[in-house]
Design an enzyme around this catalytic site. Structure first.
Site, PDB file in Angstrom:
ATOM      1  CB  THR A  26       4.132   0.980   7.423  1.00  0.00           C
ATOM      2  OG1 THR A  26       2.709   1.497   7.489  1.00  0.00           O
ATOM      3  CG2 THR A  26       5.007   1.584   8.439  1.00  0.00           C
ATOM      4  CD  GLU A  79       0.683   0.373   9.688  1.00  0.00           C
ATOM      5  OE1 GLU A  79       1.557   1.289   9.383  1.00  0.00           O
ATOM      6  OE2 GLU A  79      -0.471   0.776  10.196  1.00  0.00           O
TER       7      GLU A  79
HETATM    8  P1  ADP Z   1      -0.693   2.847   3.724  1.00  0.00           P
HETATM    9  O1  ADP Z   1      -1.533   3.667   4.685  1.00  0.00           O
HETATM   10  O2  ADP Z   1      -1.292   2.673   2.228  1.00  0.00           O
HETATM   11  O3  ADP Z   1      -0.015   1.914   4.108  1.00  0.00           O
HETATM   12  P2  ADP Z   1       1.832   4.396   3.979  1.00  0.00           P
HETATM   13  O4  ADP Z   1       2.189   5.980   3.826  1.00  0.00           O
HETATM   14  O5  ADP Z   1       2.411   3.508   5.090  1.00  0.00           O
HETATM   15  O6  ADP Z   1       0.429   4.093   3.048  1.00  0.00           O
HETATM   16  O7  ADP Z   1       2.836   3.801   2.709  1.00  0.00           O
HETATM   17  C1  ADP Z   1       3.011   2.436   2.422  1.00  0.00           C
HETATM   18  C2  ADP Z   1       3.286   1.800   0.805  1.00  0.00           C
HETATM   19  O8  ADP Z   1       4.439   2.433   0.457  1.00  0.00           O
HETATM   20  C3  ADP Z   1       3.547   0.587   0.875  1.00  0.00           C
HETATM   21  O9  ADP Z   1       2.249  -0.311   0.675  1.00  0.00           O
HETATM   22  C4  ADP Z   1       4.496   0.545  -0.342  1.00  0.00           C
HETATM   23  O10 ADP Z   1       3.729   0.292  -1.347  1.00  0.00           O
HETATM   24  C5  ADP Z   1       5.217   1.809  -0.281  1.00  0.00           C
HETATM   25  N1  ADP Z   1       6.465   1.768   0.209  1.00  0.00           N
HETATM   26  C6  ADP Z   1       7.463   2.553  -0.596  1.00  0.00           C
HETATM   27  N2  ADP Z   1       8.759   2.301   0.106  1.00  0.00           N
HETATM   28  C7  ADP Z   1       8.377   1.623   1.241  1.00  0.00           C
HETATM   29  C8  ADP Z   1       9.461   1.134   2.403  1.00  0.00           C
HETATM   30  N3  ADP Z   1      10.559   1.262   2.463  1.00  0.00           N
HETATM   31  N4  ADP Z   1       8.612   0.099   3.291  1.00  0.00           N
HETATM   32  C9  ADP Z   1       7.223  -0.290   3.212  1.00  0.00           C
HETATM   33  N5  ADP Z   1       6.699   0.227   2.094  1.00  0.00           N
HETATM   34  C10 ADP Z   1       7.018   1.244   1.227  1.00  0.00           C
HETATM   35 MG    MG Z   2       1.146   1.683   5.739  1.00  0.00          MG
END
Ligand code: ADP
Ligand code: MG
Length: 146
Positions: A26, A79
């Site tokens: 997200t 998110e």
């Molecule tokens: P965080 O806690 O840093 O948000 P996540 O596990 O939620 O970590 O991963 C989010 C990141 O993954 C996003 O900020 C983006 O850079 C990347 N990402 C890759 N694919 C997607 C997607 N389909 N939707 C949203 N974010 C994505």
């Molecule tokens: Mg996230």
């Protein structure tokens, strides 16, 4: 609250948990964007459209809005999971989004399998809803152009 809601936010780093491990990353929105536009919005799961600043295409998304337990539930966090399989991260890029409708309230966590099932259902709901003629025009909305 009235739809649509238009948001522009930088994609910020979260704790890097939840998302990717479940196969459902997200893109976290900045606090000021969430607190400005979504302060009085009910928590839960929403659907809509999103556009990154490095692609031409407008894509379906599901968004969760909730009080973040890691900040003693004092911080509202938004998110967005874009329904597309990206090959790399896009932290610090600008994300534009249109929130079009509400799917459901947050659910109480039971287990990972149930959680993933629920999110898959949200994604199906989103894709189905976006087929409705009333939403078609949003794909071409100038508000999503960077
Ligand atoms: P965080 O806690 O840093 O948000 P996540 O596990 O939620 O970590 O991963 C989010 C990141 O993954 C996003 O900020 C983006 O850079 C990347 N990402 C890759 N694919 C997607 C997607 N389909 N939707 C949203 N974010 C994505
Ligand atoms: Mg996230």
């Amino acid at each position: 609250i009235p739809f649509p809601i238009f948001l522009t936010s930088e994609v910020i780093r979260g704790f890097g948990r939840g998302g990717k491990q479940l196969g459902i990353p997200t893109a976290n929105l900045t606090d000021d964007v969430v607190n400005d536009a979504l302060k009085s919005a009910p928590t839960g799961i929403y659907f809509g459209l999103a556009k990154t600043d490095f692609e031409k295409k407008v894509r379906p998304m599901v968004m969760s809005l909730g009080w973040n337990p890691y900040f003693k539930n004092e911080k509202l966090s938004g998110e967005i999971h874009i329904i597309h399989n990206y090959q790399q991260d896009f932290y610090e890029t600008e994300l534009k989004t249109i929130i079009l409708g509400y799917i459901r309230p947050e659910s109480n966590f039971v287990n990972i399998e149930t959680l993933i099932d629920e999110i898959k259902r949200d994604i199906s709901f989103c894709l189905k809803a976006l087929e409705l003629p009333e939403y078609k025009s949003f794909y071409h909305d100038k508000i999503l152009s960077h």
